[in-house]
Design an enzyme around this catalytic site. Structure first.
Site, mmCIF file in Angstrom:
data_model
loop_
_atom_site.group_PDB
_atom_site.id
_atom_site.type_symbol
_atom_site.label_atom_id
_atom_site.label_comp_id
_atom_site.label_asym_id
_atom_site.label_seq_id
_atom_site.Cartn_x
_atom_site.Cartn_y
_atom_site.Cartn_z
ATOM 1 N N GLY A 11 -54.577 -55.376 67.380
ATOM 2 C CA GLY A 11 -54.285 -56.409 68.382
ATOM 3 C C GLY A 11 -54.773 -55.956 69.751
ATOM 4 O O GLY A 11 -54.639 -54.794 70.104
ATOM 5 N N GLY A 112 -53.672 -48.790 68.062
ATOM 6 C CA GLY A 112 -52.234 -48.564 67.886
ATOM 7 C C GLY A 112 -51.958 -47.839 66.579
ATOM 8 O O GLY A 112 -52.818 -47.111 66.068
ATOM 9 N N ASN A 113 -50.770 -48.118 66.029
ATOM 10 C CA ASN A 113 -50.309 -47.350 64.880
ATOM 11 C C ASN A 113 -51.230 -47.322 63.663
ATOM 12 O O ASN A 113 -51.557 -46.251 63.162
ATOM 13 C CB ASN A 113 -48.942 -47.879 64.455
ATOM 14 C CG ASN A 113 -47.849 -47.032 65.057
ATOM 15 O OD1 ASN A 113 -47.898 -45.816 64.943
ATOM 16 N ND2 ASN A 113 -46.907 -47.650 65.735
ATOM 17 N N ASP A 137 -46.674 -52.733 72.382
ATOM 18 C CA ASP A 137 -45.372 -52.450 71.746
ATOM 19 C C ASP A 137 -44.783 -51.099 72.190
ATOM 20 O O ASP A 137 -43.583 -50.867 71.995
ATOM 21 C CB ASP A 137 -45.520 -52.440 70.219
ATOM 22 C CG ASP A 137 -46.047 -53.766 69.683
ATOM 23 O OD1 ASP A 137 -45.865 -54.787 70.366
ATOM 24 O OD2 ASP A 137 -46.654 -53.763 68.596
ATOM 25 N N MET A 179 -42.225 -60.070 72.039
ATOM 26 C CA MET A 179 -42.952 -59.285 71.021
ATOM 27 C C MET A 179 -42.476 -57.836 70.985
ATOM 28 O O MET A 179 -41.571 -57.444 71.707
ATOM 29 C CB MET A 179 -44.449 -59.341 71.297
ATOM 30 C CG MET A 179 -45.128 -60.580 70.767
ATOM 31 S SD MET A 179 -46.920 -60.447 70.981
ATOM 32 C CE MET A 179 -47.467 -61.833 69.995
ATOM 33 N N HIS A 181 -43.155 -56.073 67.734
ATOM 34 C CA HIS A 181 -43.276 -55.756 66.305
ATOM 35 C C HIS A 181 -41.960 -55.180 65.796
ATOM 36 O O HIS A 181 -40.939 -55.831 65.957
ATOM 37 C CB HIS A 181 -44.477 -54.820 66.096
ATOM 38 C CG HIS A 181 -45.000 -54.854 64.696
ATOM 39 N ND1 HIS A 181 -45.474 -53.741 64.055
ATOM 40 C CD2 HIS A 181 -45.093 -55.868 63.795
ATOM 41 C CE1 HIS A 181 -45.850 -54.049 62.823
ATOM 42 N NE2 HIS A 181 -45.627 -55.346 62.646
ATOM 43 N N ARG A 277 -31.875 -73.449 73.868
ATOM 44 C CA ARG A 277 -33.326 -73.670 73.806
ATOM 45 C C ARG A 277 -34.031 -72.337 73.576
ATOM 46 O O ARG A 277 -33.544 -71.288 74.003
ATOM 47 C CB ARG A 277 -33.835 -74.259 75.123
ATOM 48 C CG ARG A 277 -33.315 -75.646 75.413
ATOM 49 C CD ARG A 277 -34.000 -76.690 74.517
ATOM 50 N NE ARG A 277 -33.664 -78.034 74.897
ATOM 51 C CZ ARG A 277 -32.613 -78.729 74.447
ATOM 52 N NH1 ARG A 277 -31.779 -78.175 73.577
ATOM 53 N NH2 ARG A 277 -32.399 -79.964 74.851
ATOM 54 N N ARG A 286 -49.991 -60.420 75.693
ATOM 55 C CA ARG A 286 -51.130 -59.501 75.524
ATOM 56 C C ARG A 286 -52.314 -59.919 76.378
ATOM 57 O O ARG A 286 -53.361 -59.264 76.350
ATOM 58 C CB ARG A 286 -51.586 -59.522 74.060
ATOM 59 C CG ARG A 286 -50.676 -58.763 73.183
ATOM 60 C CD ARG A 286 -51.139 -58.503 71.792
ATOM 61 N NE ARG A 286 -52.304 -59.116 71.256
ATOM 62 C CZ ARG A 286 -52.434 -59.464 69.969
ATOM 63 N NH1 ARG A 286 -51.415 -59.280 69.147
ATOM 64 N NH2 ARG A 286 -53.533 -59.959 69.509
HETATM 65 O O1 F6P Z 1 -48.930 -55.003 68.062
HETATM 66 C C1 F6P Z 1 -49.083 -55.943 69.055
HETATM 67 C C2 F6P Z 1 -48.512 -57.270 68.620
HETATM 68 O O2 F6P Z 1 -48.717 -58.196 69.669
HETATM 69 C C3 F6P Z 1 -47.052 -57.255 68.212
HETATM 70 O O3 F6P Z 1 -46.171 -57.226 69.288
HETATM 71 C C4 F6P Z 1 -46.974 -58.506 67.370
HETATM 72 O O4 F6P Z 1 -45.944 -58.396 66.414
HETATM 73 C C5 F6P Z 1 -48.331 -58.538 66.704
HETATM 74 O O5 F6P Z 1 -49.196 -57.752 67.490
HETATM 75 C C6 F6P Z 1 -48.911 -59.917 66.577
HETATM 76 O O6 F6P Z 1 -50.067 -59.822 65.818
HETATM 77 P P1 F6P Z 1 -51.214 -60.930 65.717
HETATM 78 O O7 F6P Z 1 -52.009 -60.875 66.967
HETATM 79 O O8 F6P Z 1 -51.999 -60.522 64.526
HETATM 80 O O9 F6P Z 1 -50.517 -62.242 65.573
#
Ligand code: F6P
Length: 360
Positions: A11, A112-113, A137, A179, A181, A277, A286
């Site tokens: 991402g 990332g990871n 994250d 977000m 994750h 809501r 991002r």
């Molecule tokens: O790892 C970054 C992240 O934005 C997470 O916070 C989120 O869960 C995931 O990527 C979303 O992934 P995608 O862009 O594939 O929807």
């Protein structure tokens, strides 16, 4: 000749371009020999299928503040790295072939990871790899901070800020889903910065009754009775936490709700009669330009990365410890998640302010 390759993987986030710019500038200023830069397109896919461009000074001009990545990115899941690609080819061998054909001295992986696990694998296969800690994250083990995180905290905080006025006018309960994750760094920090009343994190499973009690405490139906919950996209109830991963996945598949926030909203409405809501800033977290913190941070990481490439220090993730840039062996960092410690000071301090984590 020093030949340096670069790719951005997984991402995207803010400060990817700022980091690459800093690597380039630092390498160019420190190299003792002529240096060439190659940028692979769309992450590991570019390395696999030899899709690259040579990068020149002009490519790095004016990108300090630009969001996204000039190279493009994609997800190539680590768990599928040993499965053949659609043409039956071995992905790791394809990547090694491109690296050797270009006679690269070093490859930068901004990831990332998942990406770091592949970087470590390539390093074990004999490639000279340096990885840079990317993700909104902030869940990478071995570094106190990842680039992208602070900019995302700013955006998530602004989302909570904007909700305050409308929540207050209507005396509503608002859930802002954030977000992160499987970890709660982003909702924890944005929740505190945005003055949320309740923060729900994957690391601190919630009890619905506790949330309802907190909401009811403010249920006076005048203009001051609004409430804001900062809910991690991975928030989980204490009840669901007892399920196996498989059982939980199955339960999620049968959900009629698009996410945990909508389920919570329905439950809170039913139990309290309050209007609830949901707002999801989603991928805006991002997007856009890196904030000043991330620009400085990315510049520091990239400066050190560029120096390491010139001095042949490979097999590391460039990281941040106690406010200093350090290097951590890829083999140590790969495959470990950095979670929020429920007993950490920041959580205790938030509780002292009266913020509920929905677990009391
Ligand atoms: O790892 C970054 C992240 O934005 C997470 O916070 C989120 O869960 C995931 O990527 C979303 O992934 P995608 O862009 O594939 O929807």
């Amino acid at each position: 000749m020093l030949r340096i390759g670069m790719l951005t993987s997984g991402g995207d986030c803010q400060a990817l371009n700022a980091t690459m710019r800093a690597i380039y500038l630092s390498a160019m200023n420190n190299a003792k020999e002529p240096t060439e830069f190659y940028g692979f397109q769309d992450g590991y896919k570019g390395l696999m299928y030899s899709r690259y461009t040579m990068l020149h000074r002009s490519d790095f001009e004016d990108i300090l503040t630009r969001g996204g990545t000039i190279l493009g990115t994609s997800r190539v899941p680590f768990k599928e790295i040993d499965k053949p690609d659609q043409y039956g080819n071995n992905k790791v061998e394809l990547m090694k072939k491109t690296y050797h054909e270009l006679s690269l001295d070093c490859l930068f992986v901004l990831g990332g990871n998942g990406s770091i696990k592949t970087a470590n694998r390539l390093s074990q296969e004999g490639l000279n790899v340096i990885s840079m800690p990317k993700t909104i994250d902030n869940d990478l083990w071995g570094t106190d901070m990842t680039f992208g995180f602070q900019s995302a905290v700013d955006i998530a905080t602004r989302a909570i800020d904007e909700i305050h006025t409308t929540a207050s006018s209507h005396g509503r309960v608002f859930i802002v889903e954030i977000m992160g994750h499987k970890t709660g760094w982003l909702p924890l920090n944005a929740g505190i910065a945005g003055g949320a009343d309740i923060i729900l994190l994957p690391e601190i499973p919630y009890k619905l009754e506790s949330i309802i009690k907190t909401v009811q405490r403010k249920k006076t139906n005048n203009r001051g009775s609004f409430m804001i919950l900062a809910v991690a996209e991975g928030a989980i109830s204490q009840e669901d936490k007892k399920l196996s991963k498989k059982e939980y996945q199955k339960k999620l598949q049968n959900y009629i709700y698009p996410s945990v926030s909508y389920k919570l909203a329905a439950e809170i409405e039913e139990a309290t009669g309050k209007e609830v809501r949901v707002t999801i800033p989603g991928h805006t977290q991002r997007g856009g330009m890196p904030d000043a913190y991330d620009r400085v941070f990315a510049s520091r990481l990239g400066a050190e990365g560029g120096r390491m490439a010139c001095e042949g220090e490979y097999g590391f993730m460039v990281a941040y410890k106690n406010r200093e840039i350090v290097k951590v062996p890829l083999s140590e960092a790969a495959g470990k998640l950095k979670l929020v410690d429920p007993n950490s000071n920041i959580v205790k301090e938030a509780r002292m302010l009266g913020i509920s984590f929905g677990d009391e």
